[in-house]
Design a protein around this motif. Structure first.
Motif, PDB file in Angstrom:
ATOM      1  N   ARG A   1       0.841  -1.207   0.000  1.00  0.00           N
ATOM      2  CA  ARG A   1       0.000   0.000   0.000  1.00  0.00           C
ATOM      3  C   ARG A   1       0.868   1.247   0.000  1.00  0.00           C
ATOM      4  O   ARG A   1       0.601   2.214  -0.711  1.00  0.00           O
ATOM      5  CB  ARG A   1      -0.922   0.010   1.224  1.00  0.00           C
ATOM      6  CG  ARG A   1      -2.077  -0.954   1.170  1.00  0.00           C
ATOM      7  CD  ARG A   1      -3.139  -0.603   2.209  1.00  0.00           C
ATOM      8  NE  ARG A   1      -2.625  -0.588   3.565  1.00  0.00           N
ATOM      9  CZ  ARG A   1      -2.582  -1.662   4.353  1.00  0.00           C
ATOM     10  NH1 ARG A   1      -3.015  -2.833   3.907  1.00  0.00           N
ATOM     11  NH2 ARG A   1      -2.113  -1.572   5.590  1.00  0.00           N
ATOM     12  N   ALA A   2       1.931   1.233   0.819  1.00  0.00           N
ATOM     13  CA  ALA A   2       2.834   2.386   0.877  1.00  0.00           C
ATOM     14  C   ALA A   2       3.495   2.617  -0.477  1.00  0.00           C
ATOM     15  O   ALA A   2       3.622   3.754  -0.950  1.00  0.00           O
ATOM     16  CB  ALA A   2       3.885   2.177   1.964  1.00  0.00           C
ATOM     17  N   ALA A   3       3.913   1.525  -1.128  1.00  0.00           N
ATOM     18  CA  ALA A   3       4.559   1.649  -2.435  1.00  0.00           C
ATOM     19  C   ALA A   3       3.574   2.164  -3.485  1.00  0.00           C
ATOM     20  O   ALA A   3       3.922   3.010  -4.316  1.00  0.00           O
ATOM     21  CB  ALA A   3       5.125   0.296  -2.858  1.00  0.00           C
ATOM     22  N   ALA A   4       2.337   1.662  -3.469  1.00  0.00           N
ATOM     23  CA  ALA A   4       1.336   2.089  -4.451  1.00  0.00           C
ATOM     24  C   ALA A   4       1.062   3.581  -4.350  1.00  0.00           C
ATOM     25  O   ALA A   4       0.926   4.276  -5.365  1.00  0.00           O
ATOM     26  CB  ALA A   4       0.045   1.295  -4.255  1.00  0.00           C
ATOM     27  N   LEU A   5       0.982   4.100  -3.127  1.00  0.00           N
ATOM     28  CA  LEU A   5       0.733   5.524  -2.938  1.00  0.00           C
ATOM     29  C   LEU A   5       1.925   6.362  -3.391  1.00  0.00           C
ATOM     30  O   LEU A   5       1.758   7.401  -4.025  1.00  0.00           O
ATOM     31  CB  LEU A   5       0.414   5.805  -1.469  1.00  0.00           C
ATOM     32  CG  LEU A   5      -0.910   5.214  -0.959  1.00  0.00           C
ATOM     33  CD1 LEU A   5      -1.057   5.461   0.531  1.00  0.00           C
ATOM     34  CD2 LEU A   5      -2.084   5.818  -1.712  1.00  0.00           C
ATOM     35  N   ARG A   6       3.139   5.893  -3.085  1.00  0.00           N
ATOM     36  CA  ARG A   6       4.329   6.650  -3.489  1.00  0.00           C
ATOM     37  C   ARG A   6       4.503   6.663  -5.006  1.00  0.00           C
ATOM     38  O   ARG A   6       4.964   7.655  -5.583  1.00  0.00           O
ATOM     39  CB  ARG A   6       5.574   6.067  -2.819  1.00  0.00           C
ATOM     40  CG  ARG A   6       5.715   6.441  -1.352  1.00  0.00           C
ATOM     41  CD  ARG A   6       7.124   6.193  -0.857  1.00  0.00           C
ATOM     42  NE  ARG A   6       8.116   6.935  -1.622  1.00  0.00           N
ATOM     43  CZ  ARG A   6       9.442   6.764  -1.487  1.00  0.00           C
ATOM     44  NH1 ARG A   6       9.904   5.879  -0.610  1.00  0.00           N
ATOM     45  NH2 ARG A   6      10.282   7.467  -2.220  1.00  0.00           N
TER      46      ARG A   6
ATOM     47  N   HIS B   1       6.966  -8.753  -8.567  1.00  0.00           N
ATOM     48  CA  HIS B   1       6.082  -9.915  -8.531  1.00  0.00           C
ATOM     49  C   HIS B   1       4.962  -9.711  -7.514  1.00  0.00           C
ATOM     50  O   HIS B   1       3.786  -9.968  -7.806  1.00  0.00           O
ATOM     51  CB  HIS B   1       6.881 -11.171  -8.190  1.00  0.00           C
ATOM     52  CG  HIS B   1       6.040 -12.398  -8.051  1.00  0.00           C
ATOM     53  ND1 HIS B   1       5.537 -13.089  -9.125  1.00  0.00           N
ATOM     54  CD2 HIS B   1       5.595 -13.051  -6.938  1.00  0.00           C
ATOM     55  CE1 HIS B   1       4.821 -14.106  -8.702  1.00  0.00           C
ATOM     56  NE2 HIS B   1       4.837 -14.124  -7.379  1.00  0.00           N
ATOM     57  N   ALA B   2       5.333  -9.259  -6.312  1.00  0.00           N
ATOM     58  CA  ALA B   2       4.325  -9.052  -5.263  1.00  0.00           C
ATOM     59  C   ALA B   2       3.353  -7.945  -5.652  1.00  0.00           C
ATOM     60  O   ALA B   2       2.143  -8.049  -5.404  1.00  0.00           O
ATOM     61  CB  ALA B   2       5.015  -8.712  -3.939  1.00  0.00           C
ATOM     62  N   PHE B   3       3.871  -6.883  -6.256  1.00  0.00           N
ATOM     63  CA  PHE B   3       3.019  -5.763  -6.651  1.00  0.00           C
ATOM     64  C   PHE B   3       2.022  -6.205  -7.716  1.00  0.00           C
ATOM     65  O   PHE B   3       0.828  -5.868  -7.649  1.00  0.00           O
ATOM     66  CB  PHE B   3       3.872  -4.611  -7.174  1.00  0.00           C
ATOM     67  CG  PHE B   3       3.132  -3.309  -7.273  1.00  0.00           C
ATOM     68  CD1 PHE B   3       2.348  -3.002  -8.378  1.00  0.00           C
ATOM     69  CD2 PHE B   3       3.199  -2.373  -6.247  1.00  0.00           C
ATOM     70  CE1 PHE B   3       1.661  -1.816  -8.473  1.00  0.00           C
ATOM     71  CE2 PHE B   3       2.510  -1.179  -6.317  1.00  0.00           C
ATOM     72  CZ  PHE B   3       1.738  -0.898  -7.431  1.00  0.00           C
ATOM     73  N   ARG B   4       2.490  -6.965  -8.693  1.00  0.00           N
ATOM     74  CA  ARG B   4       1.603  -7.423  -9.761  1.00  0.00           C
ATOM     75  C   ARG B   4       0.541  -8.378  -9.202  1.00  0.00           C
ATOM     76  O   ARG B   4      -0.624  -8.331  -9.603  1.00  0.00           O
ATOM     77  CB  ARG B   4       2.414  -8.114 -10.855  1.00  0.00           C
ATOM     78  CG  ARG B   4       1.599  -8.476 -12.090  1.00  0.00           C
ATOM     79  CD  ARG B   4       2.463  -9.180 -13.124  1.00  0.00           C
ATOM     80  NE  ARG B   4       3.479  -8.302 -13.660  1.00  0.00           N
ATOM     81  CZ  ARG B   4       3.288  -7.481 -14.672  1.00  0.00           C
ATOM     82  NH1 ARG B   4       2.097  -7.405 -15.245  1.00  0.00           N
ATOM     83  NH2 ARG B   4       4.265  -6.723 -15.117  1.00  0.00           N
TER      84      ARG B   4
END
Length: 303
Positions: A251-256, A281-284
């Motif tokens: 979630r933190a990465a998606a917002l950044r 991989h985890a994000f996808r």
């Protein structure tokens, strides 16, 4: 933490400086005849007395920062970031902050007739759909919806770009009904002491998602054995510590990614991923999109 959590911390700091009492503020983000969505910021803390409220319609509230205890006719739960608060029309409820001050939610409200129609159209329920539980835990199927809502709330605050809130309201209703029907009845609630320790651990994770947390370090911070911590954390939050930490980092990465121009690799490392391929991989898997495509889509929405 992202802008969402930062705004909450700023509000709590202002309250502390001014010596003011806790309170809630709701900012309307969008709405139509059958639905509405609000950005709700709460600065109540452990010294504030909880009070009873009533749901005027169906409520699905995304918890995006902070944590709190929620009591309704359907049960008592600890609400943590990534979870959904569920409320039925006319039900009384109470929110308390004995474990820590403040929370922020993006709350979707549905008129009963509109929600019933959505449920019937989705083929998930008939008649008058009622939630049988008070909460849905942080689930992979819900993460893209929550991240989109967080981005939309932040964009609305600075006046940039529209968000398709009407589509999001429909998608959220269908996803919530499906997830609520697929889950079994929750286990017996954990003790108040265990809930308090888990709440403190959740705040530690959300305050520092990029730190090198492990089951051993989190259990030690909670003052519990690794076995009991694992069992209690899952009972209280609905997911394992690893699942919660992974989704907090994602979630933190998606917002950044939609919040600036930092390199994807720098964001991955800052959010606690030690390998770029593992992050991709985890994000996808979580958002059905590569990090670069997610950023590009956000940029298009803001233009």
């Amino acid at each position: 933490m992202g802008k969402i959590a930062v705004t909450l911390q700023q509000a709590l700091a202002r309250r502390e400086q001014e010596g003011a009492r806790g309170g809630t503020s709701a900012r309307a983000l969008a709405g139509d005849a059958g639905w509405g969505v609000e950005d709700v910021l709460c600065t109540f803390g452990p010294r504030d007395q909880p009070f009873e409220e009533r749901h005027s319609g169906i409520c699905i509230a995304m918890v995006v920062a902070g944590s709190f205890a929620y009591r309704a006719a359907t049960g008592r739960e600890l609400l943590t970031p990534g979870a959904l608060l569920l409320g039925n029309t006319g039900d009384c409820f109470e929110c308390g902050h004995r474990h820590g001050a403040g929370d922020r939610c993006i709350a979707f409200h549905y008129a009963p007739a509109y929600f019933e129609r959505l449920a019937a159209d989705a083929g998930l329920a008939s008649g008058n759909p009622q939630f049988k539980r008070a909460r849905l835990p942080s689930l992979r199927a819900l993460s893209p919806l929550i991240a989109r809502a967080c981005v939309g709330a932040s964009a609305s605050a600075d006046g940039s770009g529209p968000t398709a809130w009407d589509e999001l309201a429909v998608e959220l209703a269908a996803a919530t009904l499906q997830a609520a029907g697929a889950l079994t009845r929750p286990a017996a609630p954990a003790s108040a002491t265990a809930c308090s320790r888990v709440a403190q651990t959740v705040r530690l994770i959300d305050d520092t998602p990029g730190a090198p947390h492990s089951l051993a370090s989190l259990a030690a911070a909670a003052g519990l054995s690794e076995f009991y911590f694992l069992r209690t954390f899952q009972r209280v939050t609905g997911v394992t510590p690893h699942q919660y930490l992974l989704r907090a980092r994602l979630r933190a990465a998606a917002l950044r990614l939609q919040d600036g121009s930092a390199k994807v690799v720098d964001i991955a490392f800052d959010c606690g991923f030690n390998d770029l391929s593992n992050f991709n991989h985890a994000f996808r898997a979580e958002f059905a999109s590569s990090p670069r495509a997610w950023r590009a889509r956000g940029t298009v929405r803001r233009t």
